[in-house]
Scaffold this active site. Structure first.
Site, PDB file in Angstrom:
ATOM      1  N   ASP A 587      -9.863 -71.218  -3.512  1.00  0.00           N
ATOM      2  CA  ASP A 587     -10.107 -70.677  -4.851  1.00  0.00           C
ATOM      3  C   ASP A 587      -8.844 -70.726  -5.710  1.00  0.00           C
ATOM      4  O   ASP A 587      -7.739 -70.975  -5.223  1.00  0.00           O
ATOM      5  CB  ASP A 587     -10.595 -69.232  -4.708  1.00  0.00           C
ATOM      6  CG  ASP A 587     -11.359 -68.734  -5.924  1.00  0.00           C
ATOM      7  OD1 ASP A 587     -11.535 -69.512  -6.884  1.00  0.00           O
ATOM      8  OD2 ASP A 587     -11.782 -67.566  -5.909  1.00  0.00           O
ATOM      9  N   GLU A 590      -5.565 -72.074 -11.140  1.00  0.00           N
ATOM     10  CA  GLU A 590      -5.463 -72.280 -12.578  1.00  0.00           C
ATOM     11  C   GLU A 590      -4.518 -71.314 -13.277  1.00  0.00           C
ATOM     12  O   GLU A 590      -4.339 -71.405 -14.485  1.00  0.00           O
ATOM     13  CB  GLU A 590      -6.845 -72.156 -13.236  1.00  0.00           C
ATOM     14  CG  GLU A 590      -7.469 -70.766 -13.161  1.00  0.00           C
ATOM     15  CD  GLU A 590      -8.198 -70.472 -11.866  1.00  0.00           C
ATOM     16  OE1 GLU A 590      -8.609 -69.325 -11.676  1.00  0.00           O
ATOM     17  OE2 GLU A 590      -8.340 -71.403 -11.049  1.00  0.00           O
ATOM     18  N   ASP A 664     -17.230 -69.616 -12.287  1.00  0.00           N
ATOM     19  CA  ASP A 664     -17.954 -68.350 -12.444  1.00  0.00           C
ATOM     20  C   ASP A 664     -18.860 -68.327 -13.674  1.00  0.00           C
ATOM     21  O   ASP A 664     -18.540 -67.699 -14.686  1.00  0.00           O
ATOM     22  CB  ASP A 664     -16.951 -67.196 -12.531  1.00  0.00           C
ATOM     23  CG  ASP A 664     -16.080 -67.109 -11.286  1.00  0.00           C
ATOM     24  OD1 ASP A 664     -16.454 -67.694 -10.261  1.00  0.00           O
ATOM     25  OD2 ASP A 664     -15.030 -66.450 -11.356  1.00  0.00           O
TER      26      ASP A 664
END
Length: 884
Positions: A587, A590, A664
């Site tokens: 995950d 960024e 998401d």
């Protein structure tokens, strides 16, 4: 020893504003201020440049030079010399530069890059010479590198095919009596009241990389500030320029030796229709470097621009300014009222149409033109003008490639040949449902029993809470310490082993951040303290570990440029895999702060875009090393392999990543951040080299505020199951608030539907395996925008989320609106084929026509080609699974 040097761009022209802890914000933030499109005139050297000439670039490309209409250049492939791959606008500057201040506002993974005061703009351009060189010819090497700095321009003898072409000249400005924004062109940006006249050298180099790619490199020299004397008309410009040439020639010959030959300033005669006049220049000493370079070239008014990485709000970007910067996609991204609420409580957390985890400085157009940038600097593609493209780079150089291809699929193949392609996925990953859930050992066993009762084909249990959970201000969150929590998952190894005996793999979760573990009672290791001791955490400006705000707690980020980081993290992954785990979500990636100090000492703004690629590379290297170490091991089938999937990326991520997911999305029907956006993200990323991508079934982000509530409805969940049954991976997620959402295990209806579409997914596995091999060989995506196969159909070019292809043989028209039970399907103009609906057998033969198709829940509008082996096999498998 840690490199404490400050990053090169942290200086007076950069301001960084932190907004992490601001709790009340403007819910309608203004559009960031950008440097506007810069336009100037082109002046050419009529003494040395012929009126018309064709120059070879390598063996397969050519450059056409013409003085017609003010002067222009055009690049084409030798196989199609009349088709322009890239061309300048006659009489107008294609090179310009500026010196401007930058402000970056940062808040929990969201970034806004703004242009502030502009100190200098050089918008006009001279074209002095077009030079053909062989960089490997001894006679050229005596003097060319000194001035053209060919070592810095990186002509690679292993790639470039001579001849190489170099264009030289100057960019310049003239003293302004008034502030430029008074004209309306530079609205909202402050320019110097008396901008000085200035000039700078530039050079543009074109070299062939292979038979389908031509590289370009642009370099701008330091600005020389100048004094404006008496005006000179175009007719006398050559006279004063000759005087300047003699003066500069003596100086440069004395200072630079033979390199003066290629810095000579020649007499210029304008062939532009502009009435602006040149003034005589008095060259001063060099000053600071430019930090904006603009590359401008022609576009057609009806040309559509696709790509730019994973984009969620649109497919065609003509008329837009597209920023290329990795960040959180945002909550809502313009869908209301959720964007309003997100922006109110957290600065710009709502995002906008352009915010994305995985942008790429790449595009292809409906006219079969394609270009991408190399490097990692912040860039903007300005497509707001109908007749041009302007690429604005934060830096003083540009490097990239122009692609030749006769079809969109050819362009993708040529693009991914350069940036890299994913490996074949292990078959287990794409064989059945990936069951994403949480809750601990007994909960997993209970759900497993239910799924077995409903005969769901299961490939994986993905258990992101394997590290344990804790309660924070925003709810339950994971402990970011990458080891199994034996309190939550007692008998972990036995659970993994039991699932394995039924050919079900276990996947887990990790990211490149580490949380403080002082309050966790049952930890065995404290990874944050270990990383801090090894000095492999990103540092702040004071040399301390940078504690990055993330939701309800702060974390340390691994410095992926440190030579010790990769091996340390690979050992963590090895411990996980030694317990039997065969995959994980990698995950984040960024959120590197733009004022961080890295071991490498590199500019953190460009490192920010590179960070997700480094994160993918570490994970991929571990996968490959593990596989090579297990070849010949009787207990392991090396063909099964390991898999990780991730959301953050940049241009070269397809080389290192194995599988991507879209992050998401909201649990909503909305266009910018709901189920519709998941289709746009899937197709735009596929155009940009991300061959394997998918979304969470049902979306992720639920909101449970007193006034604003977004809960996953059962209908949305069922429709998302139908959609994702036709993507590379069929994976569920409980979302950020599981108790608020309808889940696949909620009731008989959801379980039955989940079982049904897991079987639909299984029914085209044979084709999925074929497409995975094709992707690894050519970079073609599994799910495809119809433009890839029907590029000449203008109706197809206008589609965003309405329908898509799986490979070339299956057409999917998903239901993406609440309460709808039919859809409008379009059958494109192209190859002659008849489409057959899989449920009713009804055939649609007419090309270029629309038809309303019934699509009640459980029966989405899906079509196969009549007579297609793929289609016939798919239908047969559906019958064998009792779906038809």
């Amino acid at each position: 020893m840690h490199n404490q040097n400050s990053p090169t761009l942290i200086m007076s022209t950069l301001k960084i504003t932190k907004k992490h802890h601001k709790h009340l914000n403007n819910p309608f933030p203004s559009t960031p201020r950008y440097l506007p499109s810069i336009q100037g005139n082109l002046f050419i050297n009529s003494q040395t440049l012929p009126p018309h000439q064709i120059f070879p670039v390598g063996k397969d490309f050519q450059l056409l030079w013409s003085t017609r209409n003010g002067g222009s250049i055009s690049i084409s492939h030798q196989s199609q010399p009349s088709k322009s791959l890239w061309s300048t606008i006659p009489g107008q500057a294609f090179m310009s530069a500026a010196l401007a201040e930058t402000e970056v506002e940062e808040s929990r993974g969201s970034f806004v890059v703004k242009d502030r005061d502009v100190h200098l703009v050089c918008q006009h351009q001279t074209l002095d010479d077009i030079i053909l060189i062989n960089p490997f010819d001894d006679k050229d090497n005596d003097f060319l590198p000194d001035h053209l700095e060919l070592d810095r321009l990186k002509i690679d003898s292993k790639i470039a095919d001579p001849p190489v072409l170099v264009i030289t000249g100057h960019i310049f400005s003239k003293r302004k009596k008034k502030r430029l924004q008074s004209s309306g062109i530079y609205k909202d940006i402050k320019f110097e009241k008396r901008e000085p006249a200035a000039s700078a050298r530039y050079w543009v180099l074109f070299d062939q990389k292979n038979c389908n790619q031509i590289g370009f490199q642009v370099k701008i020299g330091q600005p020389n500030f100048q004094l404006l004397h008496q005006k000179a008309s175009p007719l006398t410009a050559s006279g004063w320029y000759r005087r300047l040439r003699r003066k500069l020639g003596r100086y440069r010959k004395r200072k630079l030796g033979w390199s003066w030959v290629f810095t000579r300033t020649k007499g210029l005669v304008t062939v532009s229709s502009s009435e602006e006049e040149l003034g005589e220049l008095n060259v001063a000493e060099p000053s600071a470097e430019f930090n904006r370079v603009c590359f401008t070239y022609a576009s057609e008014g009806n040309e559509r621009f696709f790509g730019f990485g994973e984009q969620f709000s649109r497919m065609d970007f003509k008329g837009k300014r597209v920023p290329i910067f990795v960040q959180e996609q945002g909550i809502g991204r313009g869908d209301q009222p959720i964007t309003f609420a997100a922006n109110l409580v957290s600065y710009r957390a709502g995002g906008d149409w352009s915010t994305t985890y995985a942008p790429s400085p790449f595009y292809m157009t409906s006219k079969m033109r394609s270009l991408y940038l190399e490097g990692y600097n912040y860039s903007i593609f300005d497509l707001t003008q109908h007749d041009r493209v302007q690429v604005q780079i934060h830096g003083n150089a540009i490097q990239g490639r122009i692609l030749h291809g006769n079809s969109p699929l050819e362009i993708i193949e040529h693009f991914t040949e350069a940036i890299g392609r994913p490996p074949k996925l292990p078959e287990w990953m794409i064989s059945g449902a990936v069951v994403g859930m949480q809750g601990g050992t007994e909960t997993v066993r209970c759900v497993w029993d239910k799924l077995t009762t409903y005969k769901v084909p299961i490939s994986v249990f993905w258990l992101q809470d394997w590290v344990g959970q804790r309660e924070t201000l925003i709810g339950s969150q994971l402990w970011w310490n990458w080891e199994v929590d034996t309190t939550r998952y007692p008998g972990w190894q036995q659970l993994v082993k039991d699932l394995s005996t039924h050919s079900i793999k276990v996947m887990t979760y990790c990211n490149p951040c580490l949380a403080l573990m002082d309050e966790k009672p049952n930890k065995r290791r404290n990874l944050f303290e270990e990383a801090k001791e090894l000095d492999i955490l990103v540092r702040d400006q004071h040399g301390e570990p940078y504690m990055v705000p993330n939701t309800a707690f702060d974390v340390g980020m691994l410095d992926l440029t440190h030579p010790l980081t990769a091996n340390w993290f690979k050992q963590i992954l090895l411990e996980m895999v030694n317990d039997g785990v065969r995959g994980w979500m990698a995950d984040f990636g960024e959120g590197l702060p733009v004022d961080a100090v890295l071991y490498s000492g590199e500019d953190p703004i460009s490192a920010h875009n590179r960070y997700p690629e480094l994160w993918a590379q570490i994970n991929r290297e571990f996968v490959e090393e593990w596989k090579s170490n297990h070849v010949g091991n009787e207990r392991e089938d090396p063909e099964e392999g390991l898999v990780f999937f991730m959301r953050a990326g940049f241009r070269n991520s397809p080389r290192w990543g194995m599988l991507f997911w879209e992050g998401d999305q909201m649990v909503s029907w909305q266009a910018n951040d709901g189920i519709k956006s998941s289709v746009v993200g899937l197709l735009s990323s596929g155009l940009s080299g991300y061959a394997f991508n998918h979304s969470d079934i049902g979306g992720y982000c639920a909101i449970n505020l007193p006034i604003i509530k977004y809960h996953r409805s059962e209908e949305l969940l069922l429709r998302w199951m139908e959609l994702n049954a036709f993507t590379i991976v069929f994976r569920t997620h409980e979302g950020n608030k599981p108790s608020c959402n309808s889940q696949f295990y909620s009731n008989d209806q959801t379980l039955s539907h989940f079982a049904r579409f897991a079987k639909v997914y299984k029914a085209w596995k044979f084709y999925r395996v074929q497409l995975v091999k094709e992707a690894a060989q050519k970079g073609w995506p599994i799910c495809r925008h119809l433009f890839l196969h029907y590029p000449d159909d203008e109706q197809v070019q206008r589609f965003s989320y309405q329908q898509f292809l799986v490979g070339s043989e299956i057409l999917v028209v998903p239901v993406l609106d609440k309460g709808k039970k039919n859809v409008k399907a379009y059958f494109p103009v192209g190859e002659t084929c008849t489409w057959q609906q899989i449920w009713t057998g009804k055939q649609y033969q007419k090309q270029g026509c629309e038809a309303w198709v019934e699509a009640p829940i459980g029966y989405p509008a899906v079509f196969v080609k009549v007579g297609s082996t793929v289609g016939e096999t798919f239908l047969r498998n559906l019958r064998n699974l009792d779906i038809l």
